[in-house]
Write a protein that holds these residues in place. Sequence first.
Motif, PDB file in Angstrom:
ATOM      1  N   LYS A  12      53.954   1.378 -18.523  1.00  0.00           N
ATOM      2  CA  LYS A  12      54.714   1.649 -19.866  1.00  0.00           C
ATOM      3  C   LYS A  12      52.704   1.893 -20.638  1.00  0.00           C
ATOM      4  CE  LYS A  12      58.726  -1.044 -19.881  1.00  0.00           C
ATOM      5  NZ  LYS A  12      58.523  -1.082 -18.215  1.00  0.00           N
TER       6      LYS A  12
ATOM      7  N   ARG B 208      51.407   1.630 -24.892  1.00  0.00           N
ATOM      8  CA  ARG B 208      52.424   1.596 -26.477  1.00  0.00           C
ATOM      9  C   ARG B 208      51.590   2.507 -27.062  1.00  0.00           C
ATOM     10  NH1 ARG B 208      51.124  -4.904 -26.643  1.00  0.00           N
ATOM     11  NH2 ARG B 208      53.464  -5.713 -25.212  1.00  0.00           N
TER      12      ARG B 208
ATOM     13  N   GLN C 179      57.538   0.837 -27.511  1.00  0.00           N
ATOM     14  CA  GLN C 179      57.183   1.547 -26.231  1.00  0.00           C
ATOM     15  C   GLN C 179      57.414   2.207 -25.178  1.00  0.00           C
ATOM     16  OE1 GLN C 179      56.910  -2.465 -23.788  1.00  0.00           O
ATOM     17  NE2 GLN C 179      59.195  -1.276 -22.916  1.00  0.00           N
TER      18      GLN C 179
END
Length: 678
Positions: free
Chosen positions: A373, A375, A389
């Motif tokens: 992931k 941000r 996210q």
Amino acid sequence: MTRAPVARKATGADPYAWLQNRDTDEVLDYLKAENAWQAQQLADQEALRETLFQEIRGRILETDLSLPSPWGPYLYYTRTTEGDEYARHYRCPRPADDSQTVDESAEQLLLDPNALADGGFFSLGTFSISPDHQRLAYSTDTSGDEIYRLFVKELASGAITALPFEDCDGSMTWANDSQTLFFGELDDTHRPHKLYRHTLGKDGAEEVFHEPDGRFFLHCYRSSSERQLILGLDSKTTSEAWVLDASTPQDAFVCVAARSEGHEYSVDHGLHGGQWSWFIRSNQAGINFALYHSAETAAAPAREHWQTLVTHSDTVMLDGFSLNARGLTLSLREGGLPIVEVHPQGLPAYRVQLPDAAYNLYVQDTLEFESDKIRLRYQSLNRPPQVRQLTLATGEQVVLKETPVLGVFDADAYVSQRLWATATDGTEVPISLVVKRELAGQPVPLYLYGYGAYGESLDPWFSHARLSLLDRGIAFAIAHVRGGGELGEAWYRNGKQEHKTNTFGDFIACAEHLIAENLTTADQLVISGGSAGGLLIGAVVNQRPELFKAAIAEVPFVDVLNTMLDPDLPLTVTEYDEWGNPQEPEVYARIKAYAPYENVSAQAYPAMLVIAGYNDSRVQYWEAAKWVAKLRDVKTDDNLLLLKTELGAGHGGMSGRYQGLRDVALEYGFIFKVLQRA
């Protein structure tokens, strides 16, 4: 005081050059007199400024926790507390379920800038945890001159060591042994020119690299993979990078590609197709940059081994890229807007979809290299910042945090628009605008902001403070003029060097467009810019003073000709690639034709508020002081002309968050006074 201070005019070509005599009684007395005049002229607004300050403060959640960032065994985060100027830095053990829940009972205070500031100016440079999480390297500036002291804190014991090095640029980069630090040293012109290696527990530091060319800045950083150290050397037009295995910090850096005039490139290290690889963003195929990769087969990726990964585009600018083990993220610019394009490993690429027509978007945190992931930080003129996210493989977005706006707030009560003005040469220039919905399309007071230099993109941003303008019926707009990077490298190049006047013409065209579209009037138009944007403001008020009701110039680069003629001043030589070297006759004539200080003339000017920082190393305080002195002497109007010099601050103004809000309240109060609005 019954009249504004009048600066002494000396004989010679520059009658106000004596204001450059730093720390003399005559200079300090003059600056203090100007400060007193400014305070007196705005004294009737003291209650309004306090109202504005409390109003803005009341929208901000003063006690708040940042979004924690997971790294190794810890979550790292900051906490702001009501009444404190600065956020404190903490960590706590990482939860077993890998959530982002902070355990306050087990948290550790890492650094408290409030204690370090002790009520004075404070700027935190580097904040860097060692790879083994045992130490914190940090740097501090307590005057605003951007010269830093270096410190290492043992996180187990709390013991702090002040490193005995002078003239530091504030950078501190760990090697993987968590014992070796690399840091930069400033030369006499405030340019990072040397890189040193220091081993904890040993005396002194070893010079690793010296860059003698005054056009180049050096900086050292860790690669995304955490496996390499990269030394970047950059001028405004040319780059060179050197690399070093982060596990063998005593070895020598190795050059990636020797500098070649006009070739700009940057380097990172990560995975490609499951193999450790180098990634290189380069303009060798075109001005909008392409992306290359090279297998990790040698200490550095020689240029002949670069293989194209993302081809050059004539219409899309490759602003940058981010690396994770499971994907490559491209930061692009197209049509004047930022685009995030994700290339997940083994899956089709996609672009991040967003709700607004004009916005600000960038990759805020790639988290750990192994993370699946990243941000994103997203905001617009009417929408507060969100941290989103993004799951690389699926494109799923989750809003983890939205900056709160306390009190009554509805983003849809304001209209955010993208407009286009036409410059005299036919170029379409974008404008971002926000206004209260019920006032859209009407001629209202308008605050127009501009920059347009160094290829920087001034994407729309949200401001808690700005609501105090919008709710009082004042619109806000940004002129995305040439010299910025909003529409790619060509947009930047067409607003620098011999094309610099395009920046000023574009800004004037934006102002004229807003008036022609009946969105404001010249008698309600306030303009503002800082640093190189202050040069923009100085130039346009010389050229078209009747177009503006008021102007605000913060740390303005208005004495550009004299500054660029003095190679001993900080940053001058490095700026030749942006403005030109006035030692050359044709460049001298070109700069002299638009330099704000040189072109002050006997005409009526708008009301003006000018802000300077006495410790500013980028734009010296005397630029604003000389400019105001000359304006006072020759202008033909009785409009307000105010100079405020922050005697304890530098280029960024006062350092604390509440001090910053009071500065905004002063600026807004000036606007309301000139516009005769409460």
